[in-house]
Design an enzyme around this catalytic site. Structure first.
Site, PDB file in Angstrom:
ATOM      1  N   CYS A   2       0.878  -1.160   0.000  1.00  0.00           N
ATOM      2  CA  CYS A   2       0.000   0.000   0.000  1.00  0.00           C
ATOM      3  C   CYS A   2       0.916   1.210   0.000  1.00  0.00           C
ATOM      4  CB  CYS A   2      -0.845   0.053   1.270  1.00  0.00           C
ATOM      5  SG  CYS A   2      -1.874  -1.402   1.510  1.00  0.00           S
ATOM      6  N   ARG A  27       1.651   1.259  -5.889  1.00  0.00           N
ATOM      7  CA  ARG A  27       1.748   0.327  -4.763  1.00  0.00           C
ATOM      8  C   ARG A  27       0.396  -0.296  -4.416  1.00  0.00           C
ATOM      9  NH1 ARG A  27       6.417   0.745  -1.893  1.00  0.00           N
ATOM     10  NH2 ARG A  27       5.409  -0.167  -0.086  1.00  0.00           N
ATOM     11  N   TRP A  75      -3.838  -1.722  -1.321  1.00  0.00           N
ATOM     12  CA  TRP A  75      -3.719  -2.965  -2.060  1.00  0.00           C
ATOM     13  C   TRP A  75      -4.175  -4.030  -1.069  1.00  0.00           C
ATOM     14  CZ3 TRP A  75      -0.948  -3.333  -6.910  1.00  0.00           C
ATOM     15  CH2 TRP A  75      -0.843  -4.627  -7.403  1.00  0.00           C
ATOM     16  N   ASN A  99       0.553   0.353   6.201  1.00  0.00           N
ATOM     17  CA  ASN A  99       0.993  -0.518   5.106  1.00  0.00           C
ATOM     18  C   ASN A  99       1.681  -1.710   5.751  1.00  0.00           C
ATOM     19  OD1 ASN A  99       2.215  -1.659   2.850  1.00  0.00           O
ATOM     20  ND2 ASN A  99       3.871  -0.171   2.808  1.00  0.00           N
ATOM     21  N   GLY A 100       1.260  -2.927   5.399  1.00  0.00           N
ATOM     22  CA  GLY A 100       1.866  -4.130   5.983  1.00  0.00           C
ATOM     23  C   GLY A 100       0.789  -5.080   6.464  1.00  0.00           C
ATOM     24  N   GLU A 480      12.787 -19.158 -19.775  1.00  0.00           N
ATOM     25  CA  GLU A 480      12.610 -17.770 -19.332  1.00  0.00           C
ATOM     26  C   GLU A 480      13.878 -16.953 -19.608  1.00  0.00           C
ATOM     27  OE1 GLU A 480      10.273 -15.940 -18.686  1.00  0.00           O
ATOM     28  OE2 GLU A 480      11.062 -14.296 -17.486  1.00  0.00           O
ATOM     29  N   LYS A 484      13.952 -13.640 -21.941  1.00  0.00           N
ATOM     30  CA  LYS A 484      14.462 -12.331 -21.494  1.00  0.00           C
ATOM     31  C   LYS A 484      15.475 -11.795 -22.496  1.00  0.00           C
ATOM     32  CE  LYS A 484      12.134 -11.348 -19.256  1.00  0.00           C
ATOM     33  NZ  LYS A 484      11.017 -12.063 -18.812  1.00  0.00           N
ATOM     34  N   GLU A 487      13.848 -10.682 -25.823  1.00  0.00           N
ATOM     35  CA  GLU A 487      13.027  -9.476 -25.721  1.00  0.00           C
ATOM     36  C   GLU A 487      13.833  -8.192 -25.753  1.00  0.00           C
ATOM     37  OE1 GLU A 487      11.025 -10.760 -21.928  1.00  0.00           O
ATOM     38  OE2 GLU A 487       9.356  -9.743 -22.888  1.00  0.00           O
ATOM     39  N   HIS A 503      18.968 -34.794 -29.614  1.00  0.00           N
ATOM     40  CA  HIS A 503      17.941 -35.261 -30.558  1.00  0.00           C
ATOM     41  C   HIS A 503      17.745 -34.292 -31.714  1.00  0.00           C
ATOM     42  CE1 HIS A 503      17.042 -38.605 -27.973  1.00  0.00           C
ATOM     43  NE2 HIS A 503      17.000 -37.764 -26.950  1.00  0.00           N
ATOM     44  N   LYS A 599       3.480  -3.799 -22.564  1.00  0.00           N
ATOM     45  CA  LYS A 599       3.447  -4.387 -21.221  1.00  0.00           C
ATOM     46  C   LYS A 599       2.234  -5.281 -21.028  1.00  0.00           C
ATOM     47  CE  LYS A 599       5.045  -5.117 -17.207  1.00  0.00           C
ATOM     48  NZ  LYS A 599       6.138  -6.090 -17.191  1.00  0.00           N
TER      49      LYS A 599
HETATM   50  C1  F6R Z   1       7.866 -11.215 -20.905  1.00  0.00           C
HETATM   51  C2  F6R Z   1       6.520 -10.782 -20.596  1.00  0.00           C
HETATM   52  C3  F6R Z   1       5.391 -11.427 -21.321  1.00  0.00           C
HETATM   53  C4  F6R Z   1       4.200 -11.637 -20.380  1.00  0.00           C
HETATM   54  C5  F6R Z   1       2.984 -12.137 -21.163  1.00  0.00           C
HETATM   55  C6  F6R Z   1       1.820 -12.426 -20.257  1.00  0.00           C
HETATM   56  O1  F6R Z   1       8.823 -10.506 -20.188  1.00  0.00           O
HETATM   57  O2  F6R Z   1       6.299  -9.917 -19.797  1.00  0.00           O
HETATM   58  O3  F6R Z   1       5.781 -12.623 -21.897  1.00  0.00           O
HETATM   59  O4  F6R Z   1       4.563 -12.547 -19.399  1.00  0.00           O
HETATM   60  O5  F6R Z   1       2.610 -11.175 -22.116  1.00  0.00           O
HETATM   61  O6  F6R Z   1       1.445 -11.293 -19.564  1.00  0.00           O
HETATM   62  P1  F6R Z   1       0.617 -11.384 -18.216  1.00  0.00           P
HETATM   63  O7  F6R Z   1       1.472 -12.072 -17.206  1.00  0.00           O
HETATM   64  O8  F6R Z   1       0.318  -9.963 -17.864  1.00  0.00           O
HETATM   65  O9  F6R Z   1      -0.621 -12.171 -18.523  1.00  0.00           O
END
Ligand code: F6R
Length: 604
Positions: A2, A27, A75, A99-100, A480, A484, A487, A503, A599
Site C-alpha cells: 500500500c 503500490r 492494495w 501498510n503491511g 525464461e 528475457k 526481448e 535429438h 506491457k
Molecule cells: C515477458 C513478458 C510477457 C508476459 C505475457 C503475459 O517478459 O512480460 O511474456 O509474461 O505477455 O502477460 P501477463 O502475465 O500480464 O498475462
C-alpha cells in the site's frame, strides 16, 4: 503493498496528500482515503477504486492555515476493496493509515471486543487505532500510549496515526514496510512510503529503519529506536528529478525491479508462512474438495512460472498437473472436466488470451483461481478466487519481479495443497518453509556478481544464436532466460531441456553457438553435466551458471552454494535477468521499452 503519505504544515494539505498518493498509486489502487485535521475537526474522505475517484470526491474540499493530514492508497490484504475497508481507520477521536500486515490482529481484536469495542471493517489495521485508544484510557501521555500500542503489534507495518487531543502531531512507526520522513526549510513535515511522493516538496529526508518510531509536529521530528532511545538524525538531500527518483538511482526500471525482488518477495510471503504451514486466507478449507487435477494456463513469462511449478505440484502435492499456453488452449477444443482446478497466471490480469481461457473454464463449470499481480483486473474479477502476487507495479516491459513472485506463490500453493492432502511430512514441510524464508536473502543482488556479469556480457554480443539449457525446473527457467534475452537484446535465443539437445539441436553446435547452461548442485547434477559435455565436445562456447566450476566451461558464473534446488533456481533467475540486461545495454537497446512489445497484451 500500500502507499502512505502524511503532511504537517500550512500549505494545502489536500493537494499535497493527493499528489503524493498519485506517485504511490503503483503500490496499490483498490481504494484510497485521507484524513485531515484542520481547526480541531477531522475531515475524512474515502473512495473505492482508483485515486481519481477520491479526487472527484474531494474536489470541493479545501483547507486553510495549519493542518495535519494522513492518506493511503490500498492494495487489499484483509477484506475486500470497500469504503469501510479503505484507510484511514477510525477510533473515537483518532485515525490511522497502515501498510503491511498485523499478524496478531485476531487476538488483539478479540480482547478489544470483550471490552465492548465495535469494529467497522474486516481489516487487520483497524485494531491499531482501537488499541491506541484503549491504551490512552490508562496512559495519560498520548505518545506513550502510541509507544505501548506499537509494542503490542506483531508483523510488518508502516503506520501514521493522528488523534484529536494531539492535534498538531503525527505519530509514526516502521517495521518491515518502507517509511520516510522529510522536511523543508519552512518547517513543513512530510511522510511517505517512497521519496517520489515528496519530491519537489521535502528538501531533505530520513529513511526510517525497522523498529523505529516517533512523533512529528511543525519544525519538530523525534525518532526513537527499539529501546526507546532518541536518535540523532542524519537527513539526506532529496533529488529534484522525478524520473530518476522513480528509478531510485538505477539506469533502468528493469534493473531496479531485479534489485527489488528481495523486498517484494518478502511482501509476497507476508502473513502466508506460519510456523508449521502455509496459509492463504483467500482459500477456504473446502476449496480443493472434488479436485484431483490442476490445469495451469498463461502466456509468456507467466507460462514459464506455471511450467516451473508444475513439477512441484506433481512432486510434492501428488496431483496431476498440466500447463497450457493460453492462445493454444483457446482453439483446441479441450476436454475440461469438473474435477480440474483451472488456474490462470498473469501479471496484468488483462492478457486477452488468458482471460478468454478463464471464461471458457468458468463456462465449463470448473473451479477457477487467478494468480495475479493486479487487483481489480479482469481476471481477478472473473475468477472464483484470487491469490495476489504483491510484486508492486512492474514498469519494465521485460518481466522480472512478477515472475519471481509468481513462482513463489505457486511454490507456496503446492505446499499448501500438499499440507491439505497429507502428501508431505511435517518435517519436510517445515524444511520447505525454512527455504522460502531464505528467499529474500537469496534474491539480494550481490555487487560482485553483477560486476562479473557486466564484464562477461561483452563476449556475448554476436554469434548465430544462444541455447539456454537445463533439466527439470531449470528447463522452464532456461526458457525464461532465453525469452528475457530475446526481448531486450533482439538476439536469437532458445530454451531447451538439456537432455533433448542430442535429438537434433546439437547439429547447430560450433564456437559461434553460445550455450548458457544451468547446472544446479542439488538436482540431476551429473546428468546435466553430461549433456553439457556433449555440447563442449562439439566446440560450442559454454557459459555455466553453477556454484561449482567445471573444466568444460569456457565461462563460469558462480552462484552461492545452497541446500536445495529451489534456492539455486532463484539465484540463477537473477543471473539470467542481469545477463540479458547487460547484453542489451552493451547493444545500446532501450531496455525498458523494447521494440515491438507492450506491457499488457489485451489483443488476441
Ligand atoms: C515477458 C513478458 C510477457 C508476459 C505475457 C503475459 O517478459 O512480460 O511474456 O509474461 O505477455 O502477460 P501477463 O502475465 O500480464 O498475462
Amino acid at each position: 503493498m500500500c502507499g502512505i503519505v502524511g503532511y504537517i504544515g500550512n500549505k494545502d494539505a489536500k493537494e499535497i496528500l493527493i499528489e503524493g498518493l498519485r506517485e504511490l498509486e503503483y503500490r496499490g489502487y483498490d481504494s484510497a482515503g485521507l484524513a485531515i485535521l484542520n481547526s480541531g475537526e477531522f475531515n475524512i474522505y474515502k473512495a473505492v477504486g482508483k485515486l481519481k475517484n477520491l479526487e472527484e470526491k474531494t474536489k470541493d474540499f479545501t483547507t486553510s492555515g495549519f493542518s495535519v493530514g494522513i492518506a493511503h492508497t490500498r492494495w487489499a490484504t484483509h477484506g475486500k476493496p470497500t469504503e469501510l475497508n479503505a484507510h484511514p481507520h477510525l477510533g473515537e477521536e483518532s485515525y490511522v493509515v497502515h501498510n503491511g500486515i498485523i499478524e496478531n490482529y485476531i487476538e488483539l481484536k478479540k480482547e478489544l471486543e470483550k471490552k465492548g469495542v465495535g469494529f467497522l471493517s474486516q481489516t487487520d489495521t483497524e485494531v491499531i487505532v482501537h488499541r491506541f485508544e484503549d491504551n490512552k484510557k490508562t496512559i495519560a501521555d498520548n505518545f506513550k500510549a502510541f509507544e505501548t500500542t506499537i509494542n503490542e503489534l506483531d508483523g510488518a507495518y508502516a503506520i501514521l496515526l493522528v488523534t484529536k487531543s494531539s492535534d498538531d502531531k503525527i505519530f509514526f512507526a516502521k517495521k518491515g514496510s518502507p517509511l520516510l520522513v522529510g522536511k523543508d526549510s519552512n518547517g513543513n513535515v512530510y511522510f511517505a512510503s517512497s521519496d517520489t511522493a515528496v519530491i519537489g516538496k521535502a528538501e531533505e529526508v530520513y529513511y526510517l529503519e525497522d523498529d523505529e518510531y516517533g512523533y512529528a509536529g511543525k519544525n519538530d521530528i523525534a525518532v526513537f529506536d527499539k529501546s526507546g532511545n532518541k536518535k540523532s538524525l542524519t537527513f539526506k538531500r532529496l533529488s529534484t528529478n522525478k524520473l530518476s527518483a522513480q528509478k531510485e538511482g538505477y539506469r533502468f526500471f528493469m534493473e531496479k525491479e531485479i534489485y527489488e525482488q528481495s523486498e517484494v518477495i518478502a511482501d509476497t510471503m507476508l502473513g502466508r508462512l506460519k510456523d508449521e504451514e502455509v496459509f492463504f486466507e483467500e482459500i477456504d478449507d473446502s476449496f480443493f474438495d472434488g479436485i484431483d487435477e490442476i490445469k495451469f494456463c498463461a502466456c509468456g513469462t507467466s507460462y514459464h512460472a506455471a511450467l516451473s511449478c508444475a513439477y512441484l505440484f506433481e512432486r510434492v502435492a501428488k496431483i496431476k498437473t498440466s500447463v497450457e499456453i493460453a492462445s493454444e488452449l483457446r482453439y483446441k477444443e479441450p476436454l475440461l472436466t469438473k474435477n480440474t482446478l483451472f488456474v490462470v497466471i498473469s501479471q496484468s490480469g488483462e492478457t486477452a488470451d488468458t482471460l478468454e481461457t478463464l471464461k471458457m473454464a468458468k463456462k465449463a463449470g470448473l473451479k477457477t483461481l487467478a494468480v495475479c499481480n493486479v487487483d481489480n483486473s479482469s481476471m481477478v474479477r472473473t475468477a472464483d478466487t484470487t491469490i495476489l502476487t504483491r510484486a508492486g507495479i512492474e514498469k519494465g516491459v521485460a518481466s522480472t519481479k512478477a515472475f519471481a513472485t509468481q513462482v513463489c506463490v505457486l511454490w507456496m500453493l503446492s505446499l499448501f495443497m500438499a499440507g491439505k492432502k497429507g502428501t508431505i511430512s511435517k518435517e519436510s514441510l517445515k524444511e520447505q518453509l525454512h527455504l522460502l524464508r531464505e528467499l529474500p536473502k537469496v534474491l539480494k543482488v550481490k555487487q560482485k556478481l553483477h560486476d562479473r556479469i557486466k564484464k562477461l556480457s561483452k563476449r556475448y554480443l554476436h554469434g548465430h544464436g544462444f541455447f539456454f539449457i537445463g533439466r527439470d525446473v531449470f528447463y522452464p527457467l532456461a526458457l525464461e532466460g532465453a525469452l528475457k534475452l530475446k526481448e531486450i537484446s533482439y538476439l536469437h535465443a532458445e530454451g531447451y531441456p538439456s537432455g533433448e539437445m542430442k535429438h537434433g539441436p546439437i547439429a547447430l553446435a560450433d564456437p559461434e553457438l553460445f550455450t548458457i547452461a544451468l547446472l544446479p548442485q542439488n538436482l540431476l547434477y551429473e546428468k546435466t553435466k553430461s549433456n553439457i559435455e556433449e555440447l563442449s565436445a562439439r566446440d560450442s562456447t559454454i557459459c555455466i551458471i553453477s556454484s561449482k566450476n567445471e573444466e568444460i566451461a569456457d565461462d563460469f558464473i558462480k552462484i552461492d552454494e545452497h541446500s536445495h534446488y529451489m534456492l539455486e533456481f532463484f539465484e540463477m533467475m537473477v543471473v539470467l535477468q542481469l545477463l540479458s540486461l547487460e547484453i542489451s545495454v552493451r547493444l545500446g537497446n532501450d531496455v525498458d521499452m523494447p521494440r515491438n512489445l507492450a506491457k499488457s497484451v489485451t489483443v488476441e
